[in-house]
Enzyme design. Structure first.
Site, PDB file in Angstrom:
ATOM      1  N   ARG A 178      -5.106  11.301 -17.795  1.00  0.00           N
ATOM      2  CA  ARG A 178      -4.213  12.158 -17.013  1.00  0.00           C
ATOM      3  C   ARG A 178      -2.848  12.254 -17.688  1.00  0.00           C
ATOM      4  O   ARG A 178      -2.252  13.331 -17.764  1.00  0.00           O
ATOM      5  CB  ARG A 178      -4.072  11.625 -15.585  1.00  0.00           C
ATOM      6  CG  ARG A 178      -5.340  11.775 -14.753  1.00  0.00           C
ATOM      7  CD  ARG A 178      -5.145  11.260 -13.347  1.00  0.00           C
ATOM      8  NE  ARG A 178      -4.233  12.111 -12.584  1.00  0.00           N
ATOM      9  CZ  ARG A 178      -3.637  11.746 -11.452  1.00  0.00           C
ATOM     10  NH1 ARG A 178      -3.834  10.532 -10.957  1.00  0.00           N
ATOM     11  NH2 ARG A 178      -2.825  12.581 -10.820  1.00  0.00           N
ATOM     12  N   CYS A 234       4.114   8.071 -11.063  1.00  0.00           N
ATOM     13  CA  CYS A 234       2.657   8.217 -11.154  1.00  0.00           C
ATOM     14  C   CYS A 234       2.333   9.637 -10.722  1.00  0.00           C
ATOM     15  O   CYS A 234       3.054  10.558 -11.089  1.00  0.00           O
ATOM     16  CB  CYS A 234       1.950   7.164 -10.296  1.00  0.00           C
ATOM     17  SG  CYS A 234       2.425   7.209  -8.553  1.00  0.00           S
TER      18      CYS A 234
END
Length: 278
Positions: A178, A234
């Site tokens: 990611r 995050c």
């Protein structure tokens, strides 16, 4: 360790009156699963706080997928859960500490001193044949006085500045794929904040699933200068919290959370996106 307690530590203190135990189990994409698991079985005396109902506010255009809760509403919820300013609070989940660390961080942000995350999680507790129950605890509501530590959080403009000027170390806590923009299962755009380095949050655990000791965490983050100003993010501000906790365990003193995280960053069309490794 400063912020982590063992299951045996909790077992030995299970019925001490100033101790409040909080179950924060939650599975992304299955919003009812955590409360259902709690109602089926939990550690005796534990109350339940839900990531999306209690520990986040409503999603809007900006602020990310799990915006910080209204702190006045949160402290009312804490009080209704029996948590007072001088309570010792132990939080657990079954998600490697990601959800528990969110409440740990929020309590620190609210000015709470004695809050800890239980090592391992509920399944390990149950597998150890420690006591569980499905009984709801009797909770005596208390008042909680907010002492907000506003310097623990940064906002999008701060991250823009850090990215452009290199004034802070930016840590991206998501999975490497990611971070690199190879895949993005949750957010509308893939990639990372330019200049950010990748420390996947599960790297704070050892091979057996325990939180690493302080010296191992210091080795894990060894490339980061000890006096650096650090900003952690995050996808939505939840799984960054284990990294914030772990950096504190390793002795880093200047660690802040970008609460909106990647899902907030990409909500501003002008913000640049980096792909690949830094």
């Amino acid at each position: 360790m400063k912020h982590i307690v063992s299951m045996k530590w909790l077992l030995a203190r299970l019925y001490e009156p100033d101790l409040i135990i909080v179950d924060c189990r939650f599975i992304l994409g299955q919003p009812d699963s955590g409360r259902a698991a709690y109602e089926e079985a939990h550690i005796p005396r534990a109350v339940y706080l839900d990531l999306e109902q209690d520990l986040s506010s409503t999603v809007t255009t900006h602020g990310g997928r799990h915006p910080l809760p209204d702190m006045k509403q949160l402290v009312q919820r804490l009080g209704r859960s029996g948590i007072a300013n001088d309570s010792r609070v132990v939080v657990y989940d079954d998600q490697g500490g990601a959800m528990a660390s969110r409440l740990w961080w929020l309590l620190k942000y609210a000015g709470h001193e004695q809050v800890y995350v239980m090592d391992e999680g509920f399944t390990a507790w149950e597998n150890a044949s420690y006591p569980v129950t499905n009984e709801q605890p009797v909770v005596i509501p208390v008042s909680y006085e907010l002492q907000l530590k506003s310097d623990m959080v940064v906002h999008m403009e701060d991250v823009q500045k850090a990215s452009a000027e290199g004034s802070s170390v930016l840590i991206d806590s998501r999975e490497p794929r990611r971070y690199a923009g190879i895949e993005e299962p949750l957010d509308k755009k893939a990639g990372h904040v330019p200049g950010a380095v990748n420390y996947f949050w599960k790297g704070v655990h050892d091979a057996s699933g325990h939180w690493k000791q302080a010296d191992a965490l210091l080795a894990h983050f060894t490339a980061i200068p000890h006096d650096a100003d650090i900003v952690v993010y995050c996808g939505s501000g939840v799984s960054a919290c284990p990294n914030v906790l772990a950096l504190g365990e390793a002795g880093y003193r200047h660690v802040r959370l970008y609460a909106g995280s990647w899902s907030d960053w990409i909500s501003y069309s002008e913000n640049p996106i980096a792909i690949g490794e830094e």
